[in-house]
Design a protein around this motif. Structure first.
Motif, PDB file in Angstrom:
ATOM      1  N   ALA A   1     -29.415 -21.350  23.992  1.00  0.00           N
ATOM      2  CA  ALA A   1     -30.443 -22.396  23.974  1.00  0.00           C
ATOM      3  C   ALA A   1     -30.964 -22.629  22.560  1.00  0.00           C
ATOM      4  CB  ALA A   1     -31.595 -22.010  24.907  1.00  0.00           C
TER       5      ALA A   1
ATOM      6  N   ILE B   1     -28.750 -25.097  20.703  1.00  0.00           N
ATOM      7  CA  ILE B   1     -28.550 -26.457  21.207  1.00  0.00           C
ATOM      8  C   ILE B   1     -28.964 -27.530  20.200  1.00  0.00           C
ATOM      9  CG2 ILE B   1     -29.382 -28.109  22.945  1.00  0.00           C
ATOM     10  CD1 ILE B   1     -29.145 -25.766  24.967  1.00  0.00           C
TER      11      ILE B   1
ATOM     12  N   CYS C   1     -36.996 -22.690  24.027  1.00  0.00           N
ATOM     13  CA  CYS C   1     -36.614 -23.418  25.234  1.00  0.00           C
ATOM     14  C   CYS C   1     -37.096 -24.862  25.185  1.00  0.00           C
ATOM     15  CB  CYS C   1     -37.176 -22.715  26.471  1.00  0.00           C
ATOM     16  SG  CYS C   1     -36.386 -21.123  26.839  1.00  0.00           S
TER      17      CYS C   1
ATOM     18  N   ALA D   1     -34.954 -26.766  22.753  1.00  0.00           N
ATOM     19  CA  ALA D   1     -33.629 -27.030  23.333  1.00  0.00           C
ATOM     20  C   ALA D   1     -33.672 -28.209  24.295  1.00  0.00           C
ATOM     21  CB  ALA D   1     -33.117 -25.783  24.047  1.00  0.00           C
ATOM     22  N   LEU D   2     -34.714 -28.300  25.092  1.00  0.00           N
ATOM     23  CA  LEU D   2     -34.834 -29.389  26.061  1.00  0.00           C
ATOM     24  C   LEU D   2     -35.127 -30.727  25.386  1.00  0.00           C
ATOM     25  CD1 LEU D   2     -36.902 -27.573  28.835  1.00  0.00           C
ATOM     26  CD2 LEU D   2     -34.476 -28.162  28.918  1.00  0.00           C
TER      27      LEU D   2
ATOM     28  N   HIS E   1     -28.179 -32.757  27.594  1.00  0.00           N
ATOM     29  CA  HIS E   1     -29.389 -32.602  28.408  1.00  0.00           C
ATOM     30  C   HIS E   1     -29.127 -31.595  29.536  1.00  0.00           C
ATOM     31  CE1 HIS E   1     -30.531 -36.480  26.512  1.00  0.00           C
ATOM     32  NE2 HIS E   1     -31.772 -36.078  26.745  1.00  0.00           N
TER      33      HIS E   1
ATOM     34  N   ALA F   1     -28.590 -28.012  28.057  1.00  0.00           N
ATOM     35  CA  ALA F   1     -29.855 -27.364  27.725  1.00  0.00           C
ATOM     36  C   ALA F   1     -30.571 -26.890  28.983  1.00  0.00           C
ATOM     37  CB  ALA F   1     -30.747 -28.329  26.941  1.00  0.00           C
TER      38      ALA F   1
ATOM     39  N   SER G   1     -29.064 -28.340  35.829  1.00  0.00           N
ATOM     40  CA  SER G   1     -28.164 -28.990  34.879  1.00  0.00           C
ATOM     41  C   SER G   1     -27.697 -30.343  35.399  1.00  0.00           C
ATOM     42  CB  SER G   1     -26.958 -28.086  34.611  1.00  0.00           C
ATOM     43  OG  SER G   1     -26.021 -28.731  33.793  1.00  0.00           O
TER      44      SER G   1
END
Length: 257
Positions: free
Chosen positions: A62, A65, A113, A116-117, A208, A211, A237
């Protein structure tokens, strides 16, 4: 086990290629950006190494990413002026630099996190605007075979290296954008810069889901069993990827190269 992992890579590249052949470069990129290889590998690692080890690898992946996103943006922009070796090399350089920097910073898990998102959406904003490259892509069987061979060779190098390093480095290697590296090597010389930008934009769209998989897997393994956490990560996911793609379609009429 290595043969199984390489077969998964080949299947992923084949599906991405077939998606591009039938629906266009962008959808091929979306398929390539999904965790179609990483998810089965994580399942194998869960059986082999246990929840805590995979939880650490998921967080390390993550963290990397944003590097994958910057890689795609870099390839898309540099493809407008440079040949594919320079464009892809530039993208891999950006991936390595950003991923190593974020690994070195050791941000809190929650911050990693969230970054990453958010990174794929930010990457779409920074990508070249594309128009006029939708629809099926003519691909010769020889090119399809060469794509598979290139992907398997690269994946073998990545997987063999990942097995020899600790979680942080293994996570970085697991996040190496194999599809995002192999596919533009063929797309740019055959179909041009616009098609490459569409491909990399689709790849970012698929990230997307990538992640969401690793973030949910990391969080789930901290409070759930291995199977519930893995299934929840897969569901997240798919839901996130479909949602991002639908939003992207609504905005696509505004995107011009």
């Amino acid at each position: 086990m290595l043969a199984l992992k390489l077969a998964l890579v080949a299947a992923s590249i084949l599906l991405a290629t077939l998606a591009a052949r039938r629906f266009g470069h962008a959808l091929g990129g979306v398929v390539g950006g999904m965790p179609m290889v990483a998810a089965p590998i994580c399942a194998i690692l869960l059986l082999d190494q246990g929840a805590e080890a995979v939880r650490a690898i998921a967080l390390a992946a993550a963290v990397c990413i944003p590097g994958s996103v910057v890689h795609s943006v870099g390839v898309a922009w540099s493809a407008r002026r440079a040949p594919w070796p320079l464009s892809v090399g530039f993208g891999l350089f950006l991936f390595t630099a950003v991923s190593l920097a974020l690994t070195w910073l050791r941000l809190p898990a929650a911050a990693s996190c969230l970054l990453a998102l958010a990174a794929p959406s930010l990457g779409l904003v920074a990508s070249p605007r594309v128009a006029g490259v939708e629809g099926p892509v003519p691909l010769h069987r020889t090119e399809m075979v060469l794509r598979l061979v290139a992907a398997v060779v690269m994946a073998a190098a990545v997987i063999l290296s990942a097995d020899a390093f600790p979680a942080a480095v293994s996570g970085l290697l697991l996040a190496v954008p194999i599809a995002g590296t192999v596919l533009p090597c063929f797309t740019l010389p055959r179909h041009g810069a616009q098609a490459t930008a569409a491909l990399m934009g689709g790849f970012i769209m698929g990230l997307h889901g990538f992640a969401a998989f690793f973030v949910v897997l990391h969080l789930g393994l901290g409070s759930l069993g291995r199977l519930p956490a893995f299934v929840l990560a897969l569901v997240a996911s798919g839901v996130v990827a479909v949602g991002a793609q639908r939003i992207g379609r609504l905005l696509s009429h505004r995107r011009v190269f």
